[in-house]
Scaffold this motif. Structure first.
Motif, PDB file in Angstrom:
ATOM      1  N   ASP A  19      -0.338   3.909   1.613  1.00 59.55           N
ATOM      2  CA  ASP A  19      -0.777   4.571   2.847  1.00 59.55           C
ATOM      3  C   ASP A  19      -1.031   3.487   3.901  1.00 59.55           C
ATOM      4  O   ASP A  19      -2.159   3.017   4.060  1.00 59.55           O
ATOM      5  N   LEU A  20       0.018   3.113   4.605  1.00 60.04           N
ATOM      6  CA  LEU A  20      -0.050   1.985   5.535  1.00 60.04           C
ATOM      7  C   LEU A  20      -1.069   2.216   6.651  1.00 60.04           C
ATOM      8  O   LEU A  20      -1.864   1.337   6.952  1.00 60.04           O
ATOM      9  N   SER A  53      -8.050 -11.156   4.355  1.00 58.46           N
ATOM     10  CA  SER A  53      -7.757 -10.632   5.697  1.00 58.46           C
ATOM     11  C   SER A  53      -9.015 -10.528   6.555  1.00 58.46           C
ATOM     12  O   SER A  53      -8.984 -10.798   7.749  1.00 58.46           O
ATOM     13  N   ILE A 106     -12.599  -4.120   4.221  1.00 56.88           N
ATOM     14  CA  ILE A 106     -12.149  -4.710   2.959  1.00 56.88           C
ATOM     15  C   ILE A 106     -12.546  -6.175   2.943  1.00 56.88           C
ATOM     16  O   ILE A 106     -12.117  -6.954   3.799  1.00 56.88           O
ATOM     17  N   ARG A 120      -4.589   1.790   5.328  1.00 57.40           N
ATOM     18  CA  ARG A 120      -4.855   0.403   4.947  1.00 57.40           C
ATOM     19  C   ARG A 120      -5.046  -0.486   6.176  1.00 57.40           C
ATOM     20  O   ARG A 120      -5.944  -1.325   6.218  1.00 57.40           O
ATOM     21  N   GLN A 128      -8.399   0.031   7.623  1.00 51.28           N
ATOM     22  CA  GLN A 128      -9.416  -0.690   6.852  1.00 51.28           C
ATOM     23  C   GLN A 128      -9.461  -2.165   7.246  1.00 51.28           C
ATOM     24  O   GLN A 128     -10.541  -2.724   7.440  1.00 51.28           O
ATOM     25  N   HIS A 129      -8.306  -2.781   7.374  1.00 57.40           N
ATOM     26  CA  HIS A 129      -8.254  -4.195   7.760  1.00 57.40           C
ATOM     27  C   HIS A 129      -8.783  -4.392   9.181  1.00 57.40           C
ATOM     28  O   HIS A 129      -9.548  -5.319   9.445  1.00 57.40           O
ATOM     29  N   THR A 136       0.841  -1.195   0.000  1.00 61.96           N
ATOM     30  CA  THR A 136       0.000   0.000   0.000  1.00 61.96           C
ATOM     31  C   THR A 136       0.875   1.243   0.000  1.00 61.96           C
ATOM     32  O   THR A 136       2.025   1.195   0.424  1.00 61.96           O
TER      33      THR A 136
END
Length: 87
Positions: free
Chosen positions: A16-17, A33, A29, A20, A23-24, A14
């Motif tokens: 933008d860690l 995951s 998402i 992201r 989100q996880h 990614t």
């Protein structure tokens, strides 16, 4: 990302860690995951070049599981969630 110590692992790239991981962690998402509950950021590498990061991702995805566990434990032997360290 992992669901617990020595549990299921997820690897991705990614630009933008922090976003992201958010989100996880919040199940925003659909996919691997979310299905396996990989919500803990236990390891990451920073790269200046996105193509370089993608090459590294593909390299690590081909590794044996034991090698991936060694990579995590070399930097994070307690498997602490590193999300807070991003801020």
């Amino acid at each position: 990302m992992a669901n617990k110590r020595n549990g299921t692992l997820y690897l991705g790239v990614t630009s933008d860690l922090a976003a992201r991981v958010h989100q996880h962690r919040n199940g925003l998402i659909d996919g691997f995951s979310k299905q396996y509950g990989c919500t803990l950021l236990v390891w990451f590498e920073a790269h200046d070049d996105l193509q370089e990061a993608r090459r590294r991702e593909l390299q690590i995805k081909k590794w044996k599981r034991d090698w991936k566990l060694e990579l995590i434990e070399a930097e994070n032997p307690q498997w602490k969630d590193l999300y807070a360290t991003l801020f």
